[in-house]
Design a protein around this motif. Structure first.
Motif, short mmCIF file in Angstrom:
data_model
loop_
_atom_site.label_atom_id
_atom_site.label_comp_id
_atom_site.label_asym_id
_atom_site.label_seq_id
_atom_site.Cartn_x
_atom_site.Cartn_y
_atom_site.Cartn_z
N ALA A 184 7.89 9.68 4.52
CA ALA A 184 8.65 9.98 3.46
C ALA A 184 8.92 11.18 2.72
N ILE A 185 7.61 12.03 2.68
CA ILE A 185 7.65 13.14 1.99
C ILE A 185 8.50 14.07 3.08
N SER A 186 8.47 14.14 4.32
CA SER A 186 9.32 15.04 5.07
C SER A 186 10.77 14.72 4.98
N LYS A 187 11.12 13.43 4.37
CA LYS A 187 12.66 13.26 4.39
C LYS A 187 12.97 13.43 2.97
N LEU A 188 12.11 13.28 1.98
CA LEU A 188 12.69 13.32 0.56
C LEU A 188 12.54 14.60 -0.05
N THR A 189 11.82 15.49 0.29
CA THR A 189 11.25 16.77 -0.20
C THR A 189 11.58 17.89 0.92
N ALA A 240 13.69 0.86 -0.08
CA ALA A 240 13.30 -0.25 -1.09
C ALA A 240 12.56 0.61 -2.39
N PHE A 241 12.05 1.46 -1.90
CA PHE A 241 11.58 2.63 -3.25
C PHE A 241 12.73 3.02 -3.94
N ALA A 242 13.64 3.84 -3.27
CA ALA A 242 14.67 4.56 -3.83
C ALA A 242 15.64 3.63 -4.77
N GLU A 243 15.89 2.39 -4.08
CA GLU A 243 17.02 1.46 -4.68
C GLU A 243 16.10 0.60 -5.62
N HIS A 303 0.75 -1.16 0.01
CA HIS A 303 -0.08 0.04 0.04
C HIS A 303 0.74 1.35 0.07
N THR A 304 2.00 1.24 0.79
CA THR A 304 2.93 2.32 1.00
C THR A 304 3.51 2.61 -0.33
N LEU A 305 3.92 1.49 -1.12
CA LEU A 305 4.95 1.75 -2.24
C LEU A 305 4.16 2.00 -3.28
N ARG A 306 2.68 1.69 -3.49
CA ARG A 306 1.74 2.16 -4.47
C ARG A 306 1.66 3.60 -4.46
N ASN A 307 1.45 4.18 -3.18
CA ASN A 307 0.87 5.56 -3.06
C ASN A 307 2.19 6.54 -2.84
N LEU A 308 3.31 5.93 -2.76
CA LEU A 308 4.60 6.82 -2.45
C LEU A 308 4.83 7.61 -3.42
N GLY A 309 4.97 6.99 -5.02
CA GLY A 309 5.24 7.62 -6.25
C GLY A 309 4.15 8.70 -6.40
N PRO A 310 3.30 8.66 -6.62
CA PRO A 310 2.27 9.96 -6.66
C PRO A 310 2.22 10.72 -5.57
N MET A 311 2.67 10.21 -4.35
CA MET A 311 2.62 11.31 -3.25
C MET A 311 3.95 12.18 -3.64
N LEU A 312 5.09 11.69 -3.85
CA LEU A 312 6.18 12.41 -4.32
C LEU A 312 6.16 13.21 -5.52
N GLU A 313 5.33 12.79 -6.38
CA GLU A 313 4.88 13.83 -7.63
C GLU A 313 4.16 15.09 -7.23
N ILE A 314 3.29 14.97 -6.20
CA ILE A 314 2.64 16.11 -5.72
C ILE A 314 3.47 16.95 -5.15
N ALA A 315 4.24 16.37 -4.20
CA ALA A 315 5.27 17.32 -3.32
C ALA A 315 6.34 17.83 -4.34
N ILE A 325 1.16 -0.75 -11.07
CA ILE A 325 0.89 0.36 -10.09
C ILE A 325 2.16 0.45 -8.91
N LEU A 326 2.85 -0.52 -8.95
CA LEU A 326 3.74 -0.65 -7.99
C LEU A 326 5.20 -0.22 -8.74
N PRO A 327 6.03 0.52 -7.98
CA PRO A 327 7.43 0.75 -8.43
C PRO A 327 8.22 -0.45 -8.93
N ALA A 328 8.87 -0.55 -10.11
CA ALA A 328 9.58 -1.87 -10.68
C ALA A 328 10.73 -2.30 -9.66
N LEU A 329 10.33 -3.30 -9.02
CA LEU A 329 11.45 -3.82 -7.84
C LEU A 329 12.11 -4.87 -8.34
#
Length: 461
Positions: free
Chosen positions: A160-165, A415-418, A123-135, A454-458
């Motif tokens: 994630a948003i507080s650390k990456l943006t 996991a998301f970044a790498e 659930h986190t990994l699905r939503n993290l990409g769009p959330m970062l796009e917004i931020a 919808i998930l990042p390519a892991l």
């Protein structure tokens, strides 16, 4: 007159968008003291236009002068915004059914999988990409705006948003208020009569102090006696685990079994319903596969009564949405959410107390990392939002449980970044509801197959 722009991102959402719009239209100051613009944005043009039609009818009925418009363009919606209120989710119930069922098929005993447990990690990994796009779009077109988040998993995404943006972000949830309601049921008191201190992790918090506002009396002794007297099976699915956790840790938790239980290994003993929303007939269907029926909307369980026949209609998701978008001025009431009061406090430089927000800890809860997102009371004013330090320390076992989740947060970001299945595996094996090593590896591969669009390519590294 000063201008204010509010962007509602994910405005096709029923519960989030309509509640925020009702709070805006009912605010005297947002009607008379600012030149207000409200941008409604969603990737689904039909849904956002539906919200726009409803909003225009509502604002016209209240003679509210705000300029309201709809778009599917994120940059357009955010340009010049002072505040962005965000609640996003793609194909919500279908993917949630995968989060719930697939980990259980591979040996996890998770009871919900939305914010905790192996399911919450996908659930986190699905939503993290769009959330970062917004931020990151906010960094470009409204860098000083506040990102007010309702998207789950709340703590993981806000961290994630507080650390990456560089964007100022706060996460909001009414789970603590649900816990206050339970306290009042036990105490047989009204909510306005009690004071409290509480906090921890989103959906895993504890009331460390409860008192009578008028007399200052400590209400925990009374709660202890009342809880002993209460029927052991009363509201079993909702609070049986909460009552047991109170016995274990000495403080009453919030918000209830289905969420608190996501973070501990023993929750299944106390959850008779076991996510009724995702019940299915294994001989006939597999809800997590493409082409299957969408899981029943959670309110369908309450749509009929025992005296109705088998074929009487219950409240489906579609009928609930249709009902929600049927405008009736008499039904426009405050949502009791915090987004609009926070916006007013920051914009007009008021000072208000907020029952619960999600922000980086910075010492507010002793024993937890400063950069971990936690949940507790806060103060909002023209300077922003700051957590109020808790005066009573959480039990060592509770701190330890939350620490595990904090480590999982970090591993998910890695996991998301790498793009690493290995880091995701480390996070899953650390969770109290983890399956075996072999099952965890197979579960990761299966979820990455099911959610490949919808998930990042892991990959395994």
């Amino acid at each position: 007159m000063k201008k204010m722009k509010i962007a509602l991102i994910g405005a096709g959402s029923v519960s989030f968008a309509l509640g925020a719009l009702q709070d805006i239209v009912l605010s005297p100051r947002l009607k008379s003291q600012v030149e207000l613009e409200v941008a409604l944005m969603d990737i689904d043009s039909d849904n956002v236009e539906r919200t726009h039609r409803y909003a225009k009818e509502m604002f016209e009925s209240f003679s509210h002068p705000a300029a309201i418009w709809a778009t599917t363009d994120l940059e357009q919606a955010l340009t010049g915004a002072d505040f962005a209120i965000v609640a996003i989710e793609v194909n919500r119930y279908f993917y949630w059914s995968q989060d719930f069922h697939v980990p259980r098929l591979f040996g996890s005993r998770q009871i919900y999988g939305e914010n905790g447990g192996p399911g919450s990690m996908f659930h986190t990994l699905r939503n993290l990409g769009p959330m970062l796009e917004i931020a990151r779009m906010m960094e470009k077109v409204c860098p000083d705006a506040w990102f007010i988040n309702y998207t789950n998993p709340e703590a993981k995404l806000v961290e994630a948003i507080s650390k990456l943006t560089t964007i100022k972000i706060v996460g909001l949830c009414h789970g603590l208020d649900m816990g206050v309601h339970q306290l009042c049921e036990f105490l047989e008191m009204k909510e306005e009569e009690i004071g409290f201190e509480g906090g921890g992790l989103n959906h895993f918090g504890f009331f460390t102090k409860v008192w009578n506002k008028e007399t200052g009396e400590d209400l925990y002794p009374r709660f202890r006696e009342q809880e002993k007297k209460a029927n052991r099976l009363a509201q079993f699915d909702h609070i049986a685990l909460s009552r047991t956790m109170y016995q274990i840790y000495g403080y009453y938790p919030y918000p209830g079994t289905n969420h608190c239980g996501e973070y501990v290994s023993y929750a299944a003993d106390f959850y008779a319903g076991l996510s009724l929303q995702y019940r299915y007939d294994p001989m006939r269907e597999q809800l997590w596969q493409e082409g299957s029926r969408t899981p029943d909307f959670v309110y369908a369980a309450n749509g009929g009564s025992l005296d109705k026949g088998l074929f009487d209609k219950v409240q489906t998701q579609e009928s609930w949405v249709e009902q929600a978008y049927t405008f009736d001025k008499d039904n426009v009431k405050p949502s009791c959410e915090y987004a609009i009061p926070i916006i007013e406090a920051i914009f007009f430089d008021d000072e208000i107390h907020i029952n619960a927000v999600n922000l980086p800890n910075k010492g507010a809860i002793k024993g937890l990392p400063d950069d971990m997102v936690v949940e507790t009371q806060a103060i909002a004013n023209g300077q922003g939002i700051v957590l109020k330090p808790m005066t009573v320390e959480l039990p060592t076992a509770v701190i330890g449980t939350i620490h595990i989740q904090g480590t999982i947060h970090k591993l998910l970001l890695e996991a998301f970044a790498e793009q690493s299945k290995n880091k995701l595996l480390q996070a899953i094996l650390l969770d109290p509801q983890a399956p075996t090593y072999y099952q965890a590896c197979a579960m990761i591969d299966e979820m990455c197959r099911l959610q490949k669009d919808i998930l990042p390519a892991l990959e395994w590294k």
